[in-house]
Write an enzyme that holds these catalytic residues in place. Structure first.
Site, PDB file in Angstrom:
ATOM      1  N   ASP A 110      89.636  52.128  24.658  1.00 56.07           N
ATOM      2  CA  ASP A 110      90.412  52.880  23.989  1.00 56.07           C
ATOM      3  C   ASP A 110      90.779  53.741  24.522  1.00 56.07           C
ATOM      4  O   ASP A 110      90.222  54.172  25.955  1.00 56.07           O
ATOM      5  CB  ASP A 110      89.073  53.867  22.415  1.00 56.07           C
ATOM      6  N   ASP A 160      91.092  47.324  16.975  1.00 55.58           N
ATOM      7  CA  ASP A 160      90.817  48.165  16.030  1.00 55.58           C
ATOM      8  C   ASP A 160      92.072  49.183  16.383  1.00 55.58           C
ATOM      9  O   ASP A 160      91.801  50.136  16.886  1.00 55.58           O
ATOM     10  CB  ASP A 160      89.921  47.939  15.590  1.00 55.58           C
ATOM     11  N   SER A 161      93.460  49.110  16.040  1.00 52.76           N
ATOM     12  CA  SER A 161      94.227  50.350  16.348  1.00 52.76           C
ATOM     13  C   SER A 161      94.591  51.031  15.116  1.00 52.76           C
ATOM     14  O   SER A 161      93.883  51.037  14.329  1.00 52.76           O
ATOM     15  CB  SER A 161      94.832  49.793  17.022  1.00 52.76           C
ATOM     16  N   THR A 162      95.380  52.438  15.961  1.00 55.68           N
ATOM     17  CA  THR A 162      96.010  52.936  14.817  1.00 55.68           C
ATOM     18  C   THR A 162      97.132  52.103  14.531  1.00 55.68           C
ATOM     19  O   THR A 162      97.441  51.466  14.022  1.00 55.68           O
ATOM     20  CB  THR A 162      96.669  54.637  15.021  1.00 55.68           C
TER      21      THR A 162
END
Lengths: 285, 285
Positions: A110, A160-162
């Site tokens: 991240d 698993d991102s914005t």
């Protein structure tokens, strides 16, 4: 009616809709080098984390998203040993991935360490497996990490991102998918959150399928699931398979999974890829 | 952020959440003998009808609800000829039911004729089949209608009502289910909207199963589907079967349905009853 100042509201501009949660108080407010993170205590949804004003997760309903980002793609791979999570700083997806005993290593990349540190503080249940010796938490650019990784060194990549604006934009593009394909081994799978079927079929889901296939993935499939605190309350993950049909399922393992879940089970696995008629038509070539 | 006066907001008190739609203008406002009906033109959701401040339907997303209230229960009955809709005054469910050539008669019983007249004006596409000779539109008390109906005179009853407060409360009760059972013929099915899995599993869905079975239905099953404009964006219908397993499906007819849909298809039919783990546990005896 109008809502007073005791509500957090996220407006979805492109849909002319908004979702609000009643809050007790703000617990934290921080501008990191990358984004603006806020944490609230809500009345009925537990804690709420927002980034740049958009809901990232709540205590109450994150279970659906995190389970659906991890278990379908993992049970669709014949032998998922080496997993990479791009984004995922709240560690909820990491926790679910580590429930699989067949997983031997998980690297989470991240860009913003503060997301993880705040999750440890305000969503400790999601971080309960962070000390698992199979887990490696890195903080940096996920796109660069994939670019630098050895060919064939990963079984499953989970993005698993914005939303695809700001730092996450490059995660929704052909060059990134080509790098993913190179890094994945035989039977490799890429799973990525792909927004709302009701709002984003033409703007995100269809282009994602096209870009993944153009990058060389053999097959693609969009799963859908409810997600109350995201726009439209309905969300998707799209899975791309390197060299096999994406509908493969380790049936016996899935039916006898050795861990508890709140949303996912083998019936949900088989059901979540049933494509609504309008989406099926939109994905036709 | 806060929303200005150009938004309609529905607050879900028991969940501390709210859903809002950006509006262009109010088109109609009327207090009927039964309820307060408002119609808005929204920015992105087409028209919006609210009753007593709660969203009933929007042009944009009603297709999911109306298709899921009608096609699953109709394809789960071996020969659905005589159908009754309790509520459903906007006529969207009626339109879907009438798409089935095997249906010979549909009686719709809504307590408030004004809902239908306003739907004809502001949602004309939902009312396009109202003149079908198989359809009979009655305005009156649906509970009384079922009480007075001949035993065994109906194949499928669809309860397309407002929430279980106010006039619709009696539709969520044992005495009503007993009357339904009496009115249904052999293989008879009752399908009823049953609110949100995330918000109402303990307060509505579980008690509904219990009351239906106590009333004498042999089997019950809850289907779920996305519904952006209803609380949590996630909704259910619960089907009760008089004397056969509720999982029956006319496969060939469903796979070759002679009409178009936007959400429902045979894959969705098989998928919509896959029960999320928390709901499965909540429904265990």
């Amino acid at each position: 009616m109008t809502l007073d100042q005791n509500w957090f509201t996220e407006r979805c501009k492109e849909a002319g809709s908004a979702f609000s949660l009643q809050i007790k108080r703000k617990l934290h407010d921080e501008q990191t080098p990358f984004q603006h993170i806020e944490i609230y205590e809500t009345e009925k949804f537990g804690n709420l984390m927002t980034i740049d004003g958009f809901v990232m997760l709540t205590t109450r309903d994150n279970f659906v998203y995190h389970e659906m980002m991890s278990h379908p793609v993992l049970y669709s791979h014949p032998r998922p040993r080496r997993v990479v999570i791009i984004g995922g700083g709240d560690c909820g997806t990491l926790r679910e991935v580590l429930k699989h005993p067949e997983v031997e290593s998980v690297v989470q990349v991240d860009i913003d360490e503060r997301v993880t540190r705040l999750s440890e503080q305000y969503f400790p249940e999601l971080c309960e497996s962070n000390a698992d010796p199979r887990a490696e938490l890195r903080f940096g650019d996920g796109i660069q990490w994939v670019k630098d990784a050895e060919p064939g060194s990963v079984d499953v990549i989970i993005v698993d991102s914005t939303d695809p604006i700001g730092p996450a934009e490059g995660l929704f593009s052909g060059p990134f998918y080509k790098d993913c394909l190179r890094v994945l081994g035989s039977d490799g799978l890429l799973g990525q959150q792909s927004e709302s079927p009701l709002y984003h079929t033409q703007s995100i889901i269809r282009p994602m399928h096209d870009e993944m296939r153009k990058a060389g993935f053999l097959d693609t499939l969009t799963l859908h699931f409810p997600q109350a605190s995201y726009p439209s309350g309905w969300w998707t993950a799209t899975i791309a398979a390197k060299d096999m049909p994406v509908t493969f399922l380790r049936e016996e393992a899935c039916e006898n999974k050795p861990f508890a879940t709140q949303y996912y089970n083998d019936a949900i696995h088989r059901a979540c890829a049933a494509t609504p008629e309008f989406l099926r038509r939109a994905l036709l070539d």
